[in-house]
Enzyme design. Structure first.
Site, PDB file in Angstrom:
ATOM      1  CE  LYS A 123      28.244  43.354  40.315  1.00 46.16           C
ATOM      2  NZ  LYS A 123      27.795  43.406  41.911  1.00 46.16           N
TER       3      LYS A 123
ATOM      4  NE  ARG B 112      30.714  43.306  48.834  1.00 47.42           N
ATOM      5  CZ  ARG B 112      30.239  42.882  47.559  1.00 47.42           C
ATOM      6  NH1 ARG B 112      31.073  42.061  46.881  1.00 47.42           N
ATOM      7  NH2 ARG B 112      29.208  43.239  47.137  1.00 47.42           N
TER       8      ARG B 112
ATOM      9  CE1 TYR C 257      56.172  33.441  22.608  1.00 48.41           C
ATOM     10  CE2 TYR C 257      53.857  33.817  23.418  1.00 48.41           C
ATOM     11  CZ  TYR C 257      55.063  34.184  22.666  1.00 48.41           C
ATOM     12  OH  TYR C 257      54.928  35.514  21.929  1.00 48.41           O
TER      13      TYR C 257
ATOM     14  CG  MET D  87      48.684  39.661  24.792  1.00 52.01           C
ATOM     15  SD  MET D  87      49.718  41.252  24.293  1.00 52.01           S
ATOM     16  CE  MET D  87      50.896  40.821  25.705  1.00 52.01           C
TER      17      MET D  87
HETATM   18  C1  LIG Z   1      26.766  42.570  42.002  1.00 53.56           C
HETATM   19  C2  LIG Z   1      25.632  42.798  43.235  1.00 53.56           C
HETATM   20  C3  LIG Z   1      24.393  42.427  43.088  1.00 53.56           C
HETATM   21  C4  LIG Z   1      24.242  41.420  41.778  1.00 53.56           C
HETATM   22  O1  LIG Z   1      24.221  40.105  42.318  1.00 53.56           O
HETATM   23  P1  LIG Z   1      24.107  38.900  41.529  1.00 53.56           P
HETATM   24  O2  LIG Z   1      24.309  37.546  42.361  1.00 53.56           O
HETATM   25  O3  LIG Z   1      24.710  38.827  40.112  1.00 53.56           O
HETATM   26  O4  LIG Z   1      22.353  38.924  41.016  1.00 53.56           O
HETATM   27  C5  LIG Z   1      23.491  42.763  44.107  1.00 53.56           C
HETATM   28  N1  LIG Z   1      23.727  43.471  44.866  1.00 53.56           N
HETATM   29  C6  LIG Z   1      25.023  44.127  45.115  1.00 53.56           C
HETATM   30  C7  LIG Z   1      25.376  44.989  46.168  1.00 53.56           C
HETATM   31  C8  LIG Z   1      26.140  43.742  44.226  1.00 53.56           C
HETATM   32  O5  LIG Z   1      27.251  43.979  44.440  1.00 53.56           O
END
Ligand SMILES: *Cc1c(COP(=O)(O)O)cnc(C)c1O
Length: 368
Positions: free
Chosen positions: A38, A136, A264, A313
């Site tokens: 991701k 979550r 700045y 920036m």
């Molecule tokens: C991002 C994520 C992972 C990966 O976690 P790491 O600590 O980066 O290995 C695994 N499971 C879910 C549900 C995640 O959101």
């Protein structure tokens, strides 16, 4: 390796291979490996990373959102891709692009079944997410009956896996909490299996779970940060190699007099005769303003050069008064020796945030 002549993020696929093999060595032979790619593979380059892992025969991929999975499909990734946090507006795309949704509440479960039925799917693979304490995403333990009854009432989808996510797997002071999450997950899983009459794959471990909770690998593990070279502990960092190096170059050197200001808002005032270097990387590239005013630093010819004044920036200015260097010299923000973790510590954040923040403006250079 040739020296950087502009701002560039180098991605070392050899280091990725090393990390993959190291993490795999922690698993039983039959445990499947899901690579979390991701957020542009944690700020690196999702297509090159996923292609490389596909060549290494990884079992599964995960992304957070549907459009991230579409990018991988467009690039020729054929392994299964789990979408961890899909929203109903993308369910048609999920099916059209053979992506597999995490279903985490009754709204997405019902809406996905509806879309899958309308598209005449049979046994479309889905992954049922349970909340065991992170609070979550996910169904509650008490939802098992409900979820199973919904799944049994349709032939459009099938639960390929049941999974959960740990809240503090890297923190051994929270070991009891994690063990409790794992116990809760086991109870959910056995109840689920009993009622549905088959065994979906089970998975709960992220990188730190793999390292710290070897009895909880179940059928598959989900590694993100470890693949990119960070282990959430000094000990594990030793075994892993950061795959990304952020490099730049000195574009201009200024000599300044006592009591001149730099940048700045005149945030920096010189203490004497000083030398500053301007570097073509700024907050639009992922160098947060948090690093300004000497909280962050870069390396010039192996010496630490603190960022002075406010981060702009497109640029930062660094103090090179005591460093022998010239315009055109390479600058290292982080690499496998000068780790992003150091920068993270000085800015009171974590490696995850540093590496995922490098913006798409920064050119990626893939090193085979
Ligand atoms: C991002 C994520 C992972 C990966 O976690 P790491 O600590 O980066 O290995 C695994 N499971 C879910 C549900 C995640 O959101």
């Amino acid at each position: 390796m040739s020296k950087a002549q502009e701002t560039v993020l180098e991605i070392d696929l050899g280091a990725l291979t090393h990390n993959f093999n190291y993490l795999k060595s922690k698993l039983k032979r039959e445990t499947k490996f899901l690579a979390v790619v991701k957020a542009f593979a944690y700020g690196s380059d999702s297509v090159s990373v996923a292609k490389h892992l596909q060549d290494l025969d990884v079992d599964y991929f995960a992304v957070a959102y549907t459009n991230e999975g579409v990018v991988l499909r467009d690039a020729g990734i054929t392994k299964p891709i789990l979408v961890l946090h899909p929203l109903p507006s993308s369910f048609e795309t999920i099916i059209e692009r053979c992506l597999e949704p995490s279903l985490y509440n009754s709204k997405v479960l019902n809406e996905f079944i509806e879309v899958a039925s309308a598209k005449q799917q049979r046994n479309y693979p889905v992954h049922i997410k349970f909340n065991t304490g992170l609070n979550r995403l996910g169904f509650w333990q008490t939802d098992v009956d409900y979820v199973v009854s919904k799944l049994k009432a349709t032939s459009s989808v099938v639960a390929k896996s049941v999974f959960s996510h740990l809240a503090a797997s890297e923190d051994l002071e929270e070991k009891d909490f994690t063990l409790n999450q794992i116990e809760t997950f086991k109870n959910i899983a056995s109840n689920f299996e009993k009622q549905i009459g088959y065994k979906p794959w089970l998975h709960i471990c992220n990188t730190s779970g793999v390292v710290n909770f070897s009895n909880a690998h179940f059928d598959m593990i989900r590694c993100g940060i470890g693949l990119y070279g960070f282990g959430n502990s000094a000990k594990e960092d030793e075994n892993l190699k950061p795959i990304a190096s952020l490099k730049s170059v000195i574009s201009q050197i200024h000599k300044i007099e006592p009591n001149e200001s730099v940048g700045y808002n005149r945030a920096y005032k010189s203490h004497g005769y000083q030398k500053t270097a301007t570097i073509p990387i700024g907050h639009a590239d992922g160098i947060s303003r948090i690093y300004g005013n000497e909280k962050g630093f870069v390396f010039v010819n192996d010496k630490k050069a603190p960022i002075i004044g406010n981060v702009c920036m497109d640029m930062i200015m660094v103090n090179i008064t005591d460093i022998d260097c010239k315009e055109g010299d390479e600058v290292i923000v982080f690499d496998s020796n000068k780790k992003a973790a150091n920068l993270a510590e000085s800015a009171q954040t974590i490696s995850y945030e540093i590496i995922t923040s490098i913006s798409q403006r920064v050119k990626r250079l893939i090193i085979k």
